[in-house]
Each structure stands twice: as structure tokens, then as C-alpha cells.
Design an enzyme around this catalytic site. Sequence first.
Site, PDB file in Angstrom:
ATOM      1  N   CYS A 103       0.817  -1.216   0.000  1.00  0.00           N
ATOM      2  CA  CYS A 103       0.000   0.000   0.000  1.00  0.00           C
ATOM      3  C   CYS A 103       0.853   1.269   0.000  1.00  0.00           C
ATOM      4  CB  CYS A 103      -0.966  -0.038   1.171  1.00  0.00           C
ATOM      5  SG  CYS A 103      -2.426   0.971   0.876  1.00  0.00           S
ATOM      6  N   ARG A 148     -12.837   6.034  -0.942  1.00  0.00           N
ATOM      7  CA  ARG A 148     -11.631   5.212  -0.755  1.00  0.00           C
ATOM      8  C   ARG A 148     -11.934   3.799  -1.249  1.00  0.00           C
ATOM      9  NH1 ARG A 148      -7.603   6.999   2.442  1.00  0.00           N
ATOM     10  NH2 ARG A 148      -6.911   4.921   3.029  1.00  0.00           N
ATOM     11  N   HIS A 199      -3.429  -5.623   2.531  1.00  0.00           N
ATOM     12  CA  HIS A 199      -3.093  -5.754   3.949  1.00  0.00           C
ATOM     13  C   HIS A 199      -3.689  -7.082   4.435  1.00  0.00           C
ATOM     14  CE1 HIS A 199      -1.881  -1.529   4.426  1.00  0.00           C
ATOM     15  NE2 HIS A 199      -2.928  -1.209   3.705  1.00  0.00           N
TER      16      HIS A 199
HETATM   17  N1  GLN Z   1      -2.055   6.857   2.270  1.00  0.00           N
HETATM   18  C1  GLN Z   1      -2.192   5.985   1.116  1.00  0.00           C
HETATM   19  C2  GLN Z   1      -3.624   6.046   0.494  1.00  0.00           C
HETATM   20  O1  GLN Z   1      -4.545   6.411   1.158  1.00  0.00           O
HETATM   21  C3  GLN Z   1      -1.859   4.557   1.494  1.00  0.00           C
HETATM   22  C4  GLN Z   1      -2.808   3.983   2.540  1.00  0.00           C
HETATM   23  C5  GLN Z   1      -2.328   2.662   3.119  1.00  0.00           C
HETATM   24  O2  GLN Z   1      -1.134   2.397   3.255  1.00  0.00           O
HETATM   25  N2  GLN Z   1      -3.309   1.795   3.528  1.00  0.00           N
HETATM   26  O3  GLN Z   1      -3.793   5.675  -0.658  1.00  0.00           O
END
Ligand code: GLN
Length: 248
Positions: free
Chosen positions: A94, A131, A197
Site C-alpha cells: 500500500c 476510498r 493488507h
Molecule cells: N495513504 C495511502 C492512500 O490512502 C496509502 C494507505 C495505506 O497504506 N493503507 O492511498
Amino acid sequence: MKLTIHHLYANMMNLYGDRGNVISIKKRCEWRGIAVEVVDVDLGEKIRPTGCDIFLFGGGQDREQALLVEDLSGSKGADLRAIADDGGVILGVCGGYQLMGHSYETPEGDRLSGVGIFDLRTEPRKPHEERLIGNVIVRVGLPDGSERELVGFENHGGRTRLGDVEPLGYVVLGHGNNGEDGTEGARRDNCYGTYLHGSLLPKNPWFTDLLIESAIRRVDDSFKLEPLDDSAEQAAFAAAVERARGRR
Ligand code: GLN
């Protein structure tokens, strides 16, 4: 022979328990009697490869990513590019994955420079876009022509667009790199990037073993990792896939 796990920014880039990736590699080495050491590499600290290494770069929020960009812009980024070019084993998850590309742009318009291991860029979600969150199943093609699945979950705002680089795999369930082109992650030689993750490796023992075998083959190219009697881990993997299929 000893395998060294270099945990990049261990305390800053450890979103959603990505530290579990370190634990999984360590345990699956110890269960086989393979000597293994974990080295945390924090801000201002130099990367010291031993020859038999796995480099892990976990996830993080925009704030943490911004805090480490300067550290990556100097010799550490150049060292990571050289390790990647030399066939080193690197896994970015990520936020760490995003910074293995050329840039990550935050929703506020800050363009954070990446290391440039992968030819990709990550753009912010548009104001009306959500998101990308949820369970993910990815179909991964292996060099021998077989296919395996990876299971995990994603939670990212960024939309990653691949340039001249292969995806890690293709989305069977979930959003992946950008929710549009069906790709997930990126792969180049022994470098892997993914949005999964979970943490990823405890959920996907086959992938953990692939990383371990790739790292040891850098010092012994005939090395073959002995299978583990890990029926419990395999059952947990199958259950995680079924749960993910059941909960879209
Ligand atoms: N900050 C980055 C995003 O929002 C990565 C998020 C994360 O590592 N889960 O895309």
C-alpha cells in the site's frame, strides 16, 4: 547462511498490522531451521544488505508517507533502486508500494516523490470518489505458467496507474490498483508491490515461501525450500478466501 529481514520504517509504516509480514517470514524460516534476523531501518539509518535479504516496506497514512519522503530522496532511495536492479527481494504494501513508484499525490495536491523501482504513479481519488476498501482476491500468474490466488483487504484512497511494469496480478474480487483496469499491484524481477493488507503474508503462506526461497537463491541458486507441514496455515488461507468470496 542467514536470511536478514530489513523492516523499512518499522514503526511509521505499519498500518493495519503489516508487521505481521515480518513475523510470518521469521516463523516460516524458524520452523525450517533457517537462521533469520530482523533489522529495523528507520529515518536516517542506512540499509546494509547481507546478500540474503528481504526488504519490507509497509503501509501508512498520507502523513507518515510525507514524513519519510526526504529520507528516501537521498542515498537510501538510490540503494533501494540498486538492490531492485540487482534482483533483490523487496515487498511494498500500500503506502510503501506507492512510494516504490515515481510519485504519490495526496488529496491535498502534495506530490510525494517515490523511489522509482516501479514505473507507476499514484493519483488522489477525485472528490466524488470513495476510498477503495474491502476484501480482495487476486489471481497471480507464476513463471512456471501456474496460477495462485492472494487474499487480503485493501483500504486506500490513491489510484495507481501502471506504466511499463507488470501487475502483480488481476482482481478476482475487490478494487485493486485503481478500481478500473482490473490490475492489482506490480511486479518486477523479485520486487513486488500490492495493496493487500491482512496482514498479507500470514494469510498467504505460499507467497511467504516464494519470497524466502527467492532470497536464499540469491546465495545458493540450487536452493529448494522444503514444504512445511502447515495444514493449519493452508486451512486458514482457504477459509480467508471463502470468507472474502462471501463478503463482497
Ligand atoms: N495513504 C495511502 C492512500 O490512502 C496509502 C494507505 C495505506 O497504506 N493503507 O492511498
